[in-house]
Write a protein that holds these residues in place. Structure first.
Motif: not given
Length: 196
Positions: A16-39
């Motif tokens: 998994v890779h991505g980005r994370k940080g605090v977005v103002g009053d909305f708090g902690e945010v994590t964006l995850e990018v994942e590749r999977r098999k079988g879809f």
């Protein structure tokens, strides 16, 4: 009218890779990018971009095929409800190729401002601007965001989720690339079309 800024720093784990940080009053945010098999039977691989946050809606973007998630064969869900997406693939300027999004009663426009440099997501009274620059907290390039107006959690979720998607198709460069690809990969007059 309000305005605040935020930074999402890159991370890279084994699957998994991505980005994370605090977005103002909305708090902690994590964006995850994942590749999977079988879809999918056709490709056997799918990509999923998932946005997680304390005060943001559950946002999932899925595409079928190899490589980074793209705008083709994609589905975007916010809290389990589908967000419709469309863009003018025949436009030759970034503005004319902007992605139109419809989520429930809201209409948005997502535009890439400059190739690999940033984007904007807008609706009446709300604007989220994203740019890329050297990370202040980690190696690599961070996403720097500015939220202006009556920005809410749905606006932020939509703007941030596309940081995990290849949006080259929304640029003038993407239009040229698509045209060249079509010319180079289309069959010549004397070649048969279809399976051999």
């Amino acid at each position: 009218m309000t305005e605040f800024r935020f930074e999402l720093s890159p991370f890279n784990y084994k699957k998994v890779h991505g980005r994370k940080g605090v977005v103002g009053d909305f708090g902690e945010v994590t964006l995850e990018v994942e590749r999977r098999k079988g879809f999918s039977r056709e490709s056997g691989i799918h990509s999923e971009v998932r946005l997680r946050g304390e005060n943001l809606p559950d946002t999932v973007y899925r595409t079928v095929g190899p490589g980074q998630p793209t705008l083709k064969n994609a589905r975007l869900l916010i809290n389990g409800h589908r967000c419709e997406m469309r863009f003018n693939s025949k436009g030759f300027r970034n503005a004319s190729r902007a992605l139109k999004l419809t989520y429930r009663e809201r209409s948005y426009e997502y535009s890439v401002t400059r190739f690999e440099k940033g984007a904007t997501l807008s609706r009446p009274g709300s604007l989220v601007t994203l740019t890329h620059g050297k990370s202040s907290a980690a190696k690599g390039m961070s996403t720097f965001g500015t939220a202006t107006g009556e920005v809410d959690s749905i606006d932020l979720a939509l703007a941030i989720v596309f940081e995990g998607v290849d949006t080259l198709e929304l640029t003038a460069t993407g239009a040229v690339s698509e045209t060249l690809n079509r010319l180079l990969n289309s069959p010549r007059r004397n070649e048969p079309i279809g399976d051999y």
